[in-house]
Design an enzyme around this catalytic site. Structure first.
Site, PDB file in Angstrom:
ATOM      1  N   LYS A 211     -67.226  -6.086  -5.304  1.00 26.43           N
ATOM      2  CA  LYS A 211     -66.737  -7.354  -4.766  1.00 26.43           C
ATOM      3  C   LYS A 211     -67.173  -7.429  -3.308  1.00 26.43           C
ATOM      4  O   LYS A 211     -66.741  -6.625  -2.469  1.00 26.43           O
ATOM      5  CB  LYS A 211     -65.222  -7.450  -4.876  1.00 26.43           C
ATOM      6  CG  LYS A 211     -64.664  -8.786  -4.375  1.00 26.43           C
ATOM      7  CD  LYS A 211     -63.148  -8.831  -4.533  1.00 26.43           C
ATOM      8  CE  LYS A 211     -62.580 -10.154  -4.050  1.00 26.43           C
ATOM      9  NZ  LYS A 211     -61.106 -10.202  -4.176  1.00 26.43           N
ATOM     10  N   LYS A 265     -68.757  -9.693  -8.212  1.00 27.44           N
ATOM     11  CA  LYS A 265     -68.285 -10.932  -7.597  1.00 27.44           C
ATOM     12  C   LYS A 265     -68.790 -10.991  -6.159  1.00 27.44           C
ATOM     13  O   LYS A 265     -68.637 -10.008  -5.419  1.00 27.44           O
ATOM     14  CB  LYS A 265     -66.754 -10.974  -7.627  1.00 27.44           C
ATOM     15  CG  LYS A 265     -66.160 -12.267  -7.094  1.00 27.44           C
ATOM     16  CD  LYS A 265     -64.634 -12.249  -7.168  1.00 27.44           C
ATOM     17  CE  LYS A 265     -64.062 -13.565  -6.628  1.00 27.44           C
ATOM     18  NZ  LYS A 265     -62.590 -13.594  -6.659  1.00 27.44           N
TER      19      LYS A 265
END
Length: 342
Positions: A211, A265
């Site tokens: 992330k 992400k």
């Protein structure tokens, strides 16, 4: 152009290509469908939704056209819609007002908090739809960070202890998949141990393995009520967007700690990361089409710059082509309806 000139061009093309005409397989819709390498289906979709306190009509998220904050009953209706469309999983995120936040993110551990209450209602009404719950403290902290802050630093181990308890509370409410998005070190191992010790060995973990500290999260923070709350930034624990090898190390570590699935992400700006992780590591890998990616498409569509449905299907297919086992996308119900129409 004379017939002789055209014949000469044809001769040269045949000599250069060995008689192979790549356009033959593109000339009709049926041929394109017949040889298509990447097939997006409704089974690839996870639908993120936002739950809020109270009853009544849905509340639009201003920075995410077409996305609403839903009451618990609205979440139940969303689950029914997902079942009708064939969407396998809903990801649930809470909108938390300032008065329900504190320095410790205490509401995250309340078994009757908004997320847990919504999970119980959704699983009772539509048990066949899976539910993915976010494990992080940022929807609950007054400072907007994913962990506990001590002397201006986000402390890892104290945060992980709280996250482990948060995961158990969510799983006991009926959550099927725990999604640690905090990027603390060692949290997957501790969450797995906590779930097993609580008698919840079947609860899955989809870790946000890579992330990145990204500019594409702004509308999401608006949707969960964190806009303006965040003090500083998250670069001390979320990944530097210049790094690729580090993503492989993070993903390998989460796999070693017991993750059942992993996630990258954001999605579209990180297709190279998604492709590498999916190709090199033997675990289902998912991508998150972030709020910023979604809102860019919708904002451009509102101004007539692009066709939103065409852009939607192209980007979702890009994740799949890069190796994603599935995609978290706010477009999920719209994409599912499009896929149903064929």
């Amino acid at each position: 152009m004379s017939a002789g000139a055209i014949d000469e061009v044809t001769r040269r093309i045949s000599a250069a290509t060995g008689g192979r005409r790549m356009r033959r397989l593109r000339q009709g819709d049926w041929t394109r469908r017949l040889v298509r390498e990447t097939q997006l289906s409704v089974n690839d979709l996870i639908w993120p939704i936002f739950v809020r306190e109270g009853a009544g009509a849905a509340e639009p998220v201003p920075s995410m056209p077409g996305v609403d904050r839903l009451s618990i009953e609205g979440c139940v209706e969303a689950a029914r819609q997902a079942a009708d469309l064939g969407i396998p999983v809903i990801a649930l995120f809470p909108y938390t007002s300032a008065e329900d936040r504190d320095e410790q993110g205490s509401r995250a551990l309340d078994p009757n908090n908004l997320v847990c209450s919504a999970v119980r209602a959704m699983k009772k009404a539509v048990p066949e739809v899976g539910i993915l719950c976010d494990v992080a403290l940022d929807p609950y902290t007054s400072h907007g960070h994913d962990g506990i802050v001590r002397d201006g630093r986000i402390v890892n181990d104290e945060t992980v202890e709280i996250l482990s308890r948060q995961a158990v509370v969510q799983a006991q409410a009926g959550c099927d998949i725990i999604g640690p998005s905090d990027m603390m070190d060692g949290r997957v191992a501790c969450i797995r141990a906590a779930l097993d010790e609580a008698g919840l060995p079947d609860t899955m973990i989809m870790s946000y393995a890579a992330k990145y500290a990204s500019a594409f999260y702004g509308p999401f923070r608006d949707a969960v009520g964190s806009t303006g709350a965040l003090k500083g930034d998250k670069r001390s624990y979320q990944m530097d967007f210049g790094n690729s090898q580090e993503a492989l190390r993070e993903a390998r570590q989460d796999i070693a700690e017991g993750a059942d699935m992993i996630m990258i992400k954001p999605g579209l700006p990180y297709l190279d990361i998604l492709s590498r992780v999916a190709r090199e590591l033997d675990l289902p890998t998912f991508a998150y089409q972030t709020s910023g990616e979604y809102s860019m498409i919708m904002a451009a569509a509102e101004r007539g710059f692009i066709d939103p449905d065409a852009a939607m299907m192209e980007t979702l297919s890009a994740y799949k082509r890069a190796g994603a086992a599935g995609i978290l996308s706010y477009f999920s119900p719209r994409a599912a309806a499009t896929l149903r129409r064929g």
